[in-house]
Design a protein around this motif. Sequence first.
Motif, short mmCIF file in Angstrom:
data_model
loop_
_atom_site.label_atom_id
_atom_site.label_comp_id
_atom_site.label_asym_id
_atom_site.label_seq_id
_atom_site.Cartn_x
_atom_site.Cartn_y
_atom_site.Cartn_z
N PRO A 161 61.01 67.95 -3.12
CA PRO A 161 60.48 66.84 -3.93
C PRO A 161 60.77 67.08 -5.41
N PRO A 162 61.02 66.01 -6.13
CA PRO A 162 61.26 66.18 -7.57
C PRO A 162 60.06 66.84 -8.26
N GLU A 163 60.33 67.60 -9.27
CA GLU A 163 59.26 68.31 -9.98
C GLU A 163 58.38 67.32 -10.74
N GLY A 164 57.11 67.62 -10.74
CA GLY A 164 56.17 66.87 -11.56
C GLY A 164 55.70 65.55 -10.98
N ILE A 165 55.99 65.24 -9.70
CA ILE A 165 55.52 63.95 -9.17
C ILE A 165 54.17 64.07 -8.48
N GLY A 166 53.67 65.27 -8.34
CA GLY A 166 52.34 65.46 -7.75
C GLY A 166 52.39 65.40 -6.24
N PRO A 167 51.22 65.46 -5.61
CA PRO A 167 51.15 65.44 -4.15
C PRO A 167 51.49 64.05 -3.60
#
Length: 106
Positions: free
Chosen positions: A43-49
Amino acid sequence: MTDWRSAWVDALDHLEADVAEIEELLRADQFLRETPPSDAWAPPEGIGPLPLDLRPRADRILARQLAAAEAIARAMAGNRRQAALTSKIELFDSGAARPAYLDQAI
């Protein structure tokens, strides 16, 4: 006499279909060897759960990925079986006489 010819046409059709299938497998194999492997997904960094309402969609995607992986495994097993069968094909390059069929009705 027609049944005899039809039987040979059917037999040759089956052989030709087998060869075409093997040729297609070889083309697909060459494509896979020439295509660089893709990177594993993260998953892309910083997108949260993952939001809970997207969980069913993520589960469906995962199920499709698992089904695709299983299909690939079955195809690979089929390819190995096909390779084993093709290794049994006589190429008649040993210099031995080849069988000949003679129509004795003439």
